[in-house]
Scaffold this active site. Sequence first.
Site, PDB file in Angstrom:
ATOM      1  N   TYR A 145     -30.365  36.816  -4.732  1.00 12.96           N
ATOM      2  CA  TYR A 145     -29.584  36.906  -5.965  1.00 12.96           C
ATOM      3  C   TYR A 145     -30.524  37.183  -7.120  1.00 12.96           C
ATOM      4  CZ  TYR A 145     -26.583  35.480  -9.886  1.00 12.96           C
ATOM      5  OH  TYR A 145     -25.870  35.435 -11.059  1.00 12.96           O
ATOM      6  N   ASP A 240     -39.000  38.243  -8.244  1.00 12.53           N
ATOM      7  CA  ASP A 240     -38.055  37.502  -9.070  1.00 12.53           C
ATOM      8  C   ASP A 240     -38.355  36.013  -8.885  1.00 12.53           C
ATOM      9  OD1 ASP A 240     -35.994  36.289 -10.367  1.00 12.53           O
ATOM     10  OD2 ASP A 240     -34.388  37.437  -9.394  1.00 12.53           O
ATOM     11  N   LYS A 268     -35.014  29.654 -15.809  1.00  9.81           N
ATOM     12  CA  LYS A 268     -34.941  28.262 -15.357  1.00  9.81           C
ATOM     13  C   LYS A 268     -36.107  27.394 -15.881  1.00  9.81           C
ATOM     14  CE  LYS A 268     -31.536  29.413 -12.012  1.00  9.81           C
ATOM     15  NZ  LYS A 268     -31.410  30.585 -11.169  1.00  9.81           N
TER      16      LYS A 268
END
Length: 428
Positions: A145, A240, A268
């Site tokens: 994702y 990522d 995050k």
Amino acid sequence: MGKIEKSRYLMQQAEQVIPGGVNSPVRAFQSVGGIPRVIAYGEGPYLVDIDGNRYLDFCCSWGPLILGHADKDVVRAVTEQASKGTTFGAPTEIEFLLAQFIVEHVPHVEKIRFVSSGTEAVMSAVRLARGFTGRDLILKFEGCYHGHADYLLVKSGSGLATFGQPSSAGVPTDVVNQTATLPLDDEQLLEDFFKTHGDKLAAVIIEGIPANNGLLIQRTEFIHTLRRLTEKHGVVLIFDEVITGFRLGVTGAAGYYGITPDLVTYGKVIGGGMPVGAFGGRADIMDQLSPIGPVYQAGTLSGNPVAMTAGYVTLQKLAEDGYYSRLEKRMNTFASYLSENIQDIPAQVVSIASIFWIVFQESAPRAAHQINRQGIERFNTIHGALLDEGIYVTPSGYEVGFISTVHTKEILRGAAKTILSIIKEYLS
Ligand SMILES: *Cc1c(COP(=O)(O)O)cnc(C)c1O
């Protein structure tokens, strides 16, 4: 377990004005059933809902809260910054300090730019890679994702590369036909793909450790093959690291595998609980960005001083001696205690650094197609029972769990016992 009447009532009210009552879909508890808990406040490793129930939090806001809730240093710094103004739309010292800190600590980040979410970081990195190479095609992996940009919401078949099947309504086929998808953990398919398409490829994007569809820890050889092929064909390798950045140590998953990606994306943890994303890497690529290069990228709240402050304080604390190894040690103890004591039930407790995933199947998967759907459903059936016992885990068997520096050994041991007794009661 206490009552959840206020949560129930508020969620019903919210559904009248917010689609599904939530601002991000998994929060609606659709896979696990039950009522989403409306949170009043967080306190160290705990969440407290508006009915006054207390939960040990293994979601940690889906990863950012590596210091737990309301860390006093972060709160103090953020409060102080907010009292001086929250946004200026002009450069501030704190964004420079955070950038400098990251560039000094992460060898493969020579330059960095801040944005407001992981999605934005990935979108910007992909545009930059396309601008830099003058190519359009990108490759991603099944089960990874990368946020909700149109061209990354791509469904994939298993086995062979598929081109362009959107996995969301509203994504035109024309937008995703420049996105190819391959399964993880298969060097041969990678070699074959590069033979045919390598010279047309702008970028390959992969999650540092795929952690949005189970926890699919990759073999080092696979990642090294990817690095070798991308280098050979002049393809930008984008790691990522929105989850893994500053969670798997300061150098993230790239450091774990011992490779140097061309670009990395962050989110995050880097924002210390505030909305922050970032992308960075090779200076020659980063210098293609506007205003000094031709690749446009911008943001009204990018480098927001309150958010930068939260990130800076968080990363500084984490860089202190021993934080990461202590977290990892605690996680190892927790995970091995669980796996040693889940008897007679096929289950895997997969963990790395301070991330874990419990999956009910015979062996740990390394690719999305190896995940057993029934095993995921078994997890979903115990979610409500865990909540009733005061344990808050992510509301889907595909999602991983996180611990923070304030999840102590004692707290984790107690939680492991509770989790085991629920597994035995419901799944034996
Ligand atoms: C969470 C996540 C994103 C998206 O970040 P948002 O801040 O939710 O937009 C992108 N990539 C990975 C690997 C993620 O885990």
